[in-house]
Motif scaffolding. Structure first.
Motif, PDB file in Angstrom:
ATOM      1  N   SER A 133       0.842  -1.191   0.000  1.00 18.64           N
ATOM      2  CA  SER A 133       0.000   0.000   0.000  1.00 18.64           C
ATOM      3  C   SER A 133       0.875   1.238   0.000  1.00 18.64           C
ATOM      4  O   SER A 133       2.029   1.218   0.446  1.00 18.64           O
ATOM      5  CB  SER A 133      -0.932   0.020   1.224  1.00 18.64           C
ATOM      6  OG  SER A 133      -0.195   0.240   2.412  1.00 18.64           O
TER       7      SER A 133
ATOM      8  N   THR B 149       0.376   5.551   0.759  1.00 14.67           N
ATOM      9  CA  THR B 149      -0.522   6.578   1.278  1.00 14.67           C
ATOM     10  C   THR B 149       0.148   7.942   1.215  1.00 14.67           C
ATOM     11  O   THR B 149       1.335   8.077   1.543  1.00 14.67           O
ATOM     12  CB  THR B 149      -0.912   6.286   2.736  1.00 14.67           C
ATOM     13  OG1 THR B 149      -1.530   4.999   2.808  1.00 14.67           O
ATOM     14  CG2 THR B 149      -1.884   7.329   3.264  1.00 14.67           C
TER      15      THR B 149
ATOM     16  N   VAL C 272      -4.776  10.178  -0.288  1.00 12.22           N
ATOM     17  CA  VAL C 272      -4.856   9.203  -1.378  1.00 12.22           C
ATOM     18  C   VAL C 272      -4.271   7.901  -0.851  1.00 12.22           C
ATOM     19  O   VAL C 272      -3.198   7.892  -0.241  1.00 12.22           O
ATOM     20  CB  VAL C 272      -4.067   9.666  -2.619  1.00 12.22           C
ATOM     21  CG1 VAL C 272      -4.152   8.603  -3.712  1.00 12.22           C
ATOM     22  CG2 VAL C 272      -4.592  10.999  -3.130  1.00 12.22           C
ATOM     23  N   HIS C 273      -4.969   6.796  -1.078  1.00 19.01           N
ATOM     24  CA  HIS C 273      -4.528   5.491  -0.582  1.00 19.01           C
ATOM     25  C   HIS C 273      -4.659   4.464  -1.694  1.00 19.01           C
ATOM     26  O   HIS C 273      -5.745   4.223  -2.220  1.00 19.01           O
ATOM     27  CB  HIS C 273      -5.378   5.079   0.628  1.00 19.01           C
ATOM     28  CG  HIS C 273      -4.963   3.785   1.252  1.00 19.01           C
ATOM     29  ND1 HIS C 273      -3.721   3.601   1.786  1.00 19.01           N
ATOM     30  CD2 HIS C 273      -5.634   2.613   1.426  1.00 19.01           C
ATOM     31  CE1 HIS C 273      -3.623   2.368   2.279  1.00 19.01           C
ATOM     32  NE2 HIS C 273      -4.784   1.756   2.055  1.00 19.01           N
ATOM     33  N   ASP C 274      -3.528   3.859  -2.086  1.00 22.86           N
ATOM     34  CA  ASP C 274      -3.503   2.789  -3.089  1.00 22.86           C
ATOM     35  C   ASP C 274      -3.082   1.489  -2.411  1.00 22.86           C
ATOM     36  O   ASP C 274      -2.218   1.505  -1.532  1.00 22.86           O
ATOM     37  CB  ASP C 274      -2.509   3.122  -4.204  1.00 22.86           C
ATOM     38  CG  ASP C 274      -2.811   4.456  -4.866  1.00 22.86           C
ATOM     39  OD1 ASP C 274      -3.969   4.671  -5.244  1.00 22.86           O
ATOM     40  OD2 ASP C 274      -1.877   5.274  -4.983  1.00 22.86           O
ATOM     41  N   TRP C 275      -3.637   0.366  -2.848  1.00 23.15           N
ATOM     42  CA  TRP C 275      -3.278  -0.893  -2.219  1.00 23.15           C
ATOM     43  C   TRP C 275      -3.419  -2.055  -3.203  1.00 23.15           C
ATOM     44  O   TRP C 275      -4.114  -1.968  -4.212  1.00 23.15           O
ATOM     45  CB  TRP C 275      -4.141  -1.153  -0.987  1.00 23.15           C
ATOM     46  CG  TRP C 275      -5.530  -1.617  -1.310  1.00 23.15           C
ATOM     47  CD1 TRP C 275      -5.982  -2.910  -1.362  1.00 23.15           C
ATOM     48  CD2 TRP C 275      -6.650  -0.794  -1.668  1.00 23.15           C
ATOM     49  NE1 TRP C 275      -7.314  -2.941  -1.709  1.00 23.15           N
ATOM     50  CE2 TRP C 275      -7.747  -1.669  -1.906  1.00 23.15           C
ATOM     51  CE3 TRP C 275      -6.842   0.570  -1.802  1.00 23.15           C
ATOM     52  CZ2 TRP C 275      -9.000  -1.192  -2.273  1.00 23.15           C
ATOM     53  CZ3 TRP C 275      -8.082   1.042  -2.173  1.00 23.15           C
ATOM     54  CH2 TRP C 275      -9.143   0.162  -2.399  1.00 23.15           C
ATOM     55  N   LYS C 276      -2.738  -3.140  -2.869  1.00 25.12           N
ATOM     56  CA  LYS C 276      -2.823  -4.371  -3.655  1.00 25.12           C
ATOM     57  C   LYS C 276      -2.543  -5.550  -2.735  1.00 25.12           C
ATOM     58  O   LYS C 276      -1.683  -5.481  -1.864  1.00 25.12           O
ATOM     59  CB  LYS C 276      -1.809  -4.354  -4.804  1.00 25.12           C
ATOM     60  CG  LYS C 276      -1.832  -5.618  -5.662  1.00 25.12           C
ATOM     61  CD  LYS C 276      -0.979  -5.454  -6.910  1.00 25.12           C
ATOM     62  CE  LYS C 276       0.476  -5.299  -6.598  1.00 25.12           C
ATOM     63  NZ  LYS C 276       1.322  -5.259  -7.818  1.00 25.12           N
TER      64      LYS C 276
ATOM     65  N   GLU D 186      -7.115  -5.127  -5.544  1.00 22.57           N
ATOM     66  CA  GLU D 186      -6.311  -3.922  -5.613  1.00 22.57           C
ATOM     67  C   GLU D 186      -7.254  -2.744  -5.843  1.00 22.57           C
ATOM     68  O   GLU D 186      -8.389  -2.917  -6.310  1.00 22.57           O
ATOM     69  CB  GLU D 186      -5.262  -4.002  -6.720  1.00 22.57           C
ATOM     70  CG  GLU D 186      -5.819  -4.153  -8.116  1.00 22.57           C
ATOM     71  CD  GLU D 186      -4.707  -4.271  -9.155  1.00 22.57           C
ATOM     72  OE1 GLU D 186      -3.611  -3.750  -8.902  1.00 22.57           O
ATOM     73  OE2 GLU D 186      -4.950  -4.877 -10.213  1.00 22.57           O
TER      74      GLU D 186
ATOM     75  N   SER E  24      -7.722   1.930  -5.380  1.00 29.07           N
ATOM     76  CA  SER E  24      -7.248   3.245  -4.991  1.00 29.07           C
ATOM     77  C   SER E  24      -8.448   4.063  -4.539  1.00 29.07           C
ATOM     78  O   SER E  24      -9.530   3.962  -5.135  1.00 29.07           O
ATOM     79  CB  SER E  24      -6.546   3.935  -6.162  1.00 29.07           C
ATOM     80  OG  SER E  24      -6.139   5.243  -5.805  1.00 29.07           O
ATOM     81  N   ASN E  25      -8.292   4.805  -3.479  1.00 33.78           N
ATOM     82  CA  ASN E  25      -9.340   5.733  -3.077  1.00 33.78           C
ATOM     83  C   ASN E  25      -8.716   7.023  -2.574  1.00 33.78           C
ATOM     84  O   ASN E  25      -7.539   7.073  -2.220  1.00 33.78           O
ATOM     85  CB  ASN E  25     -10.291   5.125  -2.035  1.00 33.78           C
ATOM     86  CG  ASN E  25      -9.569   4.740  -0.769  1.00 33.78           C
ATOM     87  OD1 ASN E  25      -8.354   4.612  -0.732  1.00 33.78           O
ATOM     88  ND2 ASN E  25     -10.327   4.541   0.294  1.00 33.78           N
TER      89      ASN E  25
END
Length: 316
Positions: A172, A174, A191-195, A214, A216-217
């Protein structure tokens, strides 16, 4: 869509703290010469959708410089025979110059973390590692940028690791940008991206990785305040560290200990809002804080939370 909210909101709940309860002061004149520090707080939260009422008792310990050195949380669905269950705690370690250098916490379900900080001017870098007995292991690295007043204005963090139980790994990233006015946080953009990947193996050897989920928000929160002193007004723990302890991956805070004044409204970018109401003691500090609705894992749901503060007196 699942998101791992496992960073700062849990740490925040283990660390807000207040000791001897002062009498209610509605209608009383304010004595601004009395200096207080939060010693313990009892938090009562009722979730209407589940019908569950949670109680949490939180305690703080300070050094001679009025900096937090230890926080302990006792949580239970009900109070049993005047005692509390489910204890967890964290330690803050400072160097001889008063700079924070390490955070360490352990929870009753064996999830332990250690975070080491390095300070270089207005840059704070950190690295977090999980205890081997935790349900996951990995590292998180990040940087916090401070303004001239020592308040955080930007956080970037990257988290990687592997779950013990499910043979899957995660990643992730952030970014949070913060805006301040008169010592109060007025806006947080995040902004938060994850997988998350499943690890496929054969005869004990890894043969492939398959992305399980996966995404993104992003979002923002804006805040307003009253004109009374925050409970931690006289706490000398760095404000950036108080923000970091209270921070959640969604960019909002549960306790707002780092502000000069007390939070009145917290509004998300979609217009949903939480409103806070207070009673104050005769020193002008909050005695109770109540808000509705409540947040559960980042979502606003129907319910009510009441915090009852206690304080200890310190030298002016």
């Amino acid at each position: 869509m699942k998101i791992r909210y496992r960073f700062f909101s849990h740490l925040a709940v283990t660390s807000l703290i207040f000791g001897a309860i002062l009498s209610s002061s509605c209608g009383k004149s304010i004595n601004n010469t009395i200096n207080l520090l939060p010693d313990s707080v009892i938090v009562k939260q009722h979730n209407v959708s589940t019908g569950i009422t949670n109680l949490t008792k939180l305690e703080n310990e300070y050094d001679n410089g009025n900096r937090i050195t230890r926080g302990t949380s006792y949580s239970t669905l009900i109070e049993i025979d005047g005692s509390w269950a489910g204890a967890s705690s964290y330690l803050l370690k400072y160097n001889t110059h008063g700079d924070i250098i390490e955070y360490e916490s352990c929870y009753t379900y064996a999830r332990c973390t250690r975070i080491k900080f390095s300070i270089d001017g207005n840059k704070i870098t950190f690295i977090r590692t999980y205890h081997p007995t935790a349900y996951l292991f990995g590292t998180e690295t990040g940087e916090i940028e401070l303004n001239a007043q020592g308040l955080p204005v930007k956080l970037t963090a990257e988290d990687t690791g592997e779950y013990h139980t499910s043979r899957s790994n995660y990643w992730s990233h952030t970014t949070v940008t913060l805006t301040w006015h008169d010592g109060n946080l007025t806006k947080a953009d995040w902004v938060h991206d994850w997988k998350r990947e499943n690890i496929l193996s054969e005869d004990g050897l890894q043969i492939d990785r398959v992305v399980e989920e996966e995404g993104s928000n992003a979002g923002s929160n804006t805040y307003t305040y009253d004109d009374k002193k925050n409970p931690f007004y006289h706490c000398n723990t760095p404000k950036w560290l108080l923000w970091w302890l209270d921070y959640d991956h969604n960019g909002y805070s549960d306790h707002y200990r780092y502000n000069a004044n007390n939070i009145k409204t917290d509004t998300k970018e979609d217009g949903s809002s939480i409103t806070y109401e207070y009673t104050y003691n005769n020193a002008g500090f909050p005695e109770t804080r109540t808000w509705s609705p409540i947040r559960v894992w980042g979502e606003i749901v129907e319910g009510t939370t009441t915090e009852t503060y206690s304080y200890k007196m310190i030298a002016p």
